[in-house]
Each structure stands twice: as C-alpha cells, then as structure tokens.
Design a protein around this motif. Structure first.
Motif, PDB file in Angstrom:
ATOM      1  N   GLN A  90       2.812  11.989  24.208  1.00 16.69           N
ATOM      2  CA  GLN A  90       2.951  10.599  23.576  1.00 16.69           C
ATOM      3  C   GLN A  90       1.733  10.551  22.728  1.00 16.69           C
ATOM      4  O   GLN A  90       0.705  10.803  23.080  1.00 16.69           O
ATOM      5  N   LEU A  91       2.263   9.934  21.435  1.00 12.40           N
ATOM      6  CA  LEU A  91       0.876   9.799  20.468  1.00 12.40           C
ATOM      7  C   LEU A  91       1.097   8.156  20.131  1.00 12.40           C
ATOM      8  O   LEU A  91       2.186   7.769  19.816  1.00 12.40           O
ATOM      9  N   LEU A  92       0.099   7.679  20.023  1.00 11.04           N
ATOM     10  CA  LEU A  92       0.033   6.055  19.773  1.00 11.04           C
ATOM     11  C   LEU A  92      -1.070   5.676  18.677  1.00 11.04           C
ATOM     12  O   LEU A  92      -2.342   5.918  19.153  1.00 11.04           O
ATOM     13  N   GLU A  93      -0.500   5.508  17.542  1.00 13.51           N
ATOM     14  CA  GLU A  93      -1.807   5.226  16.432  1.00 13.51           C
ATOM     15  C   GLU A  93      -1.952   3.653  16.532  1.00 13.51           C
ATOM     16  O   GLU A  93      -1.269   2.748  16.963  1.00 13.51           O
ATOM     17  N   SER A  94      -3.254   3.301  15.967  1.00 11.19           N
ATOM     18  CA  SER A  94      -3.706   2.191  15.764  1.00 11.19           C
ATOM     19  C   SER A  94      -4.685   2.118  14.607  1.00 11.19           C
ATOM     20  O   SER A  94      -5.300   3.104  14.217  1.00 11.19           O
ATOM     21  N   GLY A  95      -4.824   0.832  14.167  1.00  7.57           N
ATOM     22  CA  GLY A  95      -6.175   0.597  13.155  1.00  7.57           C
ATOM     23  C   GLY A  95      -5.743   0.507  11.849  1.00  7.57           C
ATOM     24  O   GLY A  95      -6.393   0.334  10.488  1.00  7.57           O
ATOM     25  N   GLY A  96      -4.364   0.541  11.284  1.00  9.99           N
ATOM     26  CA  GLY A  96      -3.838   0.361   9.959  1.00  9.99           C
ATOM     27  C   GLY A  96      -4.069  -1.064   9.680  1.00  9.99           C
ATOM     28  O   GLY A  96      -4.351  -2.015  10.464  1.00  9.99           O
ATOM     29  N   GLY A  97      -3.767  -1.505   8.509  1.00  8.74           N
ATOM     30  CA  GLY A  97      -3.957  -2.924   8.007  1.00  8.74           C
ATOM     31  C   GLY A  97      -4.026  -3.032   6.479  1.00  8.74           C
ATOM     32  O   GLY A  97      -3.651  -2.000   5.776  1.00  8.74           O
ATOM     33  N   LEU A  98      -4.327  -4.386   5.986  1.00 11.13           N
ATOM     34  CA  LEU A  98      -4.431  -4.371   4.683  1.00 11.13           C
ATOM     35  C   LEU A  98      -5.853  -4.514   4.311  1.00 11.13           C
ATOM     36  O   LEU A  98      -6.594  -5.344   4.803  1.00 11.13           O
ATOM     37  N   VAL A  99      -6.362  -3.657   3.056  1.00  2.88           N
ATOM     38  CA  VAL A  99      -7.964  -3.517   2.733  1.00  2.88           C
ATOM     39  C   VAL A  99      -7.813  -3.633   1.143  1.00  2.88           C
ATOM     40  O   VAL A  99      -6.704  -3.227   0.773  1.00  2.88           O
ATOM     41  N   GLN A 100      -8.892  -3.877   0.685  1.00  2.94           N
ATOM     42  CA  GLN A 100      -9.240  -3.791  -0.540  1.00  2.94           C
ATOM     43  C   GLN A 100      -9.514  -2.515  -1.069  1.00  2.94           C
ATOM     44  O   GLN A 100     -10.154  -1.590  -0.406  1.00  2.94           O
ATOM     45  N   ALA A 101      -9.448  -2.120  -2.400  1.00  2.00           N
ATOM     46  CA  ALA A 101      -9.672  -0.859  -2.690  1.00  2.00           C
ATOM     47  C   ALA A 101     -11.374  -0.595  -2.597  1.00  2.00           C
ATOM     48  O   ALA A 101     -12.074  -1.779  -2.621  1.00  2.00           O
ATOM     49  N   GLY A 102     -11.557   0.414  -2.158  1.00  2.00           N
ATOM     50  CA  GLY A 102     -13.008   0.787  -2.085  1.00  2.00           C
ATOM     51  C   GLY A 102     -13.503   0.528  -0.454  1.00  2.00           C
ATOM     52  O   GLY A 102     -14.787   1.108  -0.028  1.00  2.00           O
ATOM     53  N   SER A 103     -12.789   0.124   0.136  1.00  2.00           N
ATOM     54  CA  SER A 103     -13.043  -0.187   1.627  1.00  2.00           C
ATOM     55  C   SER A 103     -12.726   0.976   2.167  1.00  2.00           C
ATOM     56  O   SER A 103     -12.292   2.000   1.847  1.00  2.00           O
ATOM     57  N   SER A 104     -13.318   0.951   3.684  1.00  2.00           N
ATOM     58  CA  SER A 104     -13.208   2.013   4.672  1.00  2.00           C
ATOM     59  C   SER A 104     -12.423   1.278   5.844  1.00  2.00           C
ATOM     60  O   SER A 104     -12.264   0.198   6.064  1.00  2.00           O
ATOM     61  N   LEU A 105     -11.954   2.276   6.357  1.00  2.00           N
ATOM     62  CA  LEU A 105     -10.875   2.036   7.709  1.00  2.00           C
ATOM     63  C   LEU A 105     -10.698   3.375   8.390  1.00  2.00           C
ATOM     64  O   LEU A 105     -10.879   4.286   8.103  1.00  2.00           O
TER      65      LEU A 105
END
Length: 122
Positions: free
Chosen positions: A1-16
């Motif tokens: 099983q794989l479970l992703e997290s950490g996505g979202g809405l960011v501005q250009a130039g940002s880090s995630l």
C-alpha cells in the motif's frame, strides 16, 4: 500500500515536498518512482529510486529542481520540489515495482498510491 501526502496550492517559484508512506514486506527488492499526470496528458515519469541502494534516476524535465529520497527506517519516499512552475501542476503519484531497476514507463509499476494534487499558480 502506498499513501501520498503533501500536495496543495502554491505560487510559482515555491517549494513543496511530497511524501509517500509505504507498507511492504521486502523493500530491498523494489524500486519506486514519482509520476505526474496533468489533465489530458499521459502519466509522466519524474524520478525513481532503488530502495536498497537509494540510487536515483531523475527525468531531464525536472532535473535540478526535483529531488527524490527515501527513509528506509520509516518506509517513506519523498519528492522535494523547488522552483515550481504552473506547468508542474497535476496529480502526483508514487508507484512501486518488484525489481531493483528503476523503470520510466508506468506499465512496469504494479502498486500505486491514490495521488495527491499539486497546483501551481502563476
């Protein structure tokens, strides 16, 4: 099983940073990867990693901006992204395959997470 997290809405130039928590019995025989799928486009390989050796393969399209890494003790795969651009928007998937060789085609991967949305605004 794989479970992703950490996505979202960011501005250009940002880090995630995206994370993928894995549950498996014999991680030393698997390779893992991150893919991205934008609307109307095919699933695109971004980066892959041999779980045992942590050797990596990075797509030219994101090389220098994206880094893939794993924490074997925690069974977590990460994708660090910097300098994000609007064209990086899409659903990001982690995937795993039996075999130590990282493959860039999605059909080689038999285990997939549910995906996490990343949206980069201009």
């Amino acid at each position: 099983q794989l479970l992703e997290s950490g996505g979202g809405l960011v501005q250009a130039g940002s880090s995630l940073t995206l994370s993928c928590t894995a549950s498996w019995n014999d991680p030393d025989t698997v390779s893992v990867a991150w893919f991205r799928q934008a609307p109307g486009k095919e699933r695109e390989f971004l980066a892959g990693l041999n779980w045992k050796t942590s050797s990596t393969l990075i797509s030219d399209s994101v090389k220098g901006r994206f880094t893939i890494s794993n924490d074997g003790a925690k069974n977590v795969l990460s994708l660090q992204m910097k300098g994000l651009k609007p064209e990086d928007s899409g659903i990001y998937y982690c995937a795993a395959r039996a075999g130590r060789l990282v493959q860039t085609s999605p059909e080689y991967y038999g285990l997939w997470g549910q995906g996490t949305q990343v949206t980069v605004s201009s």
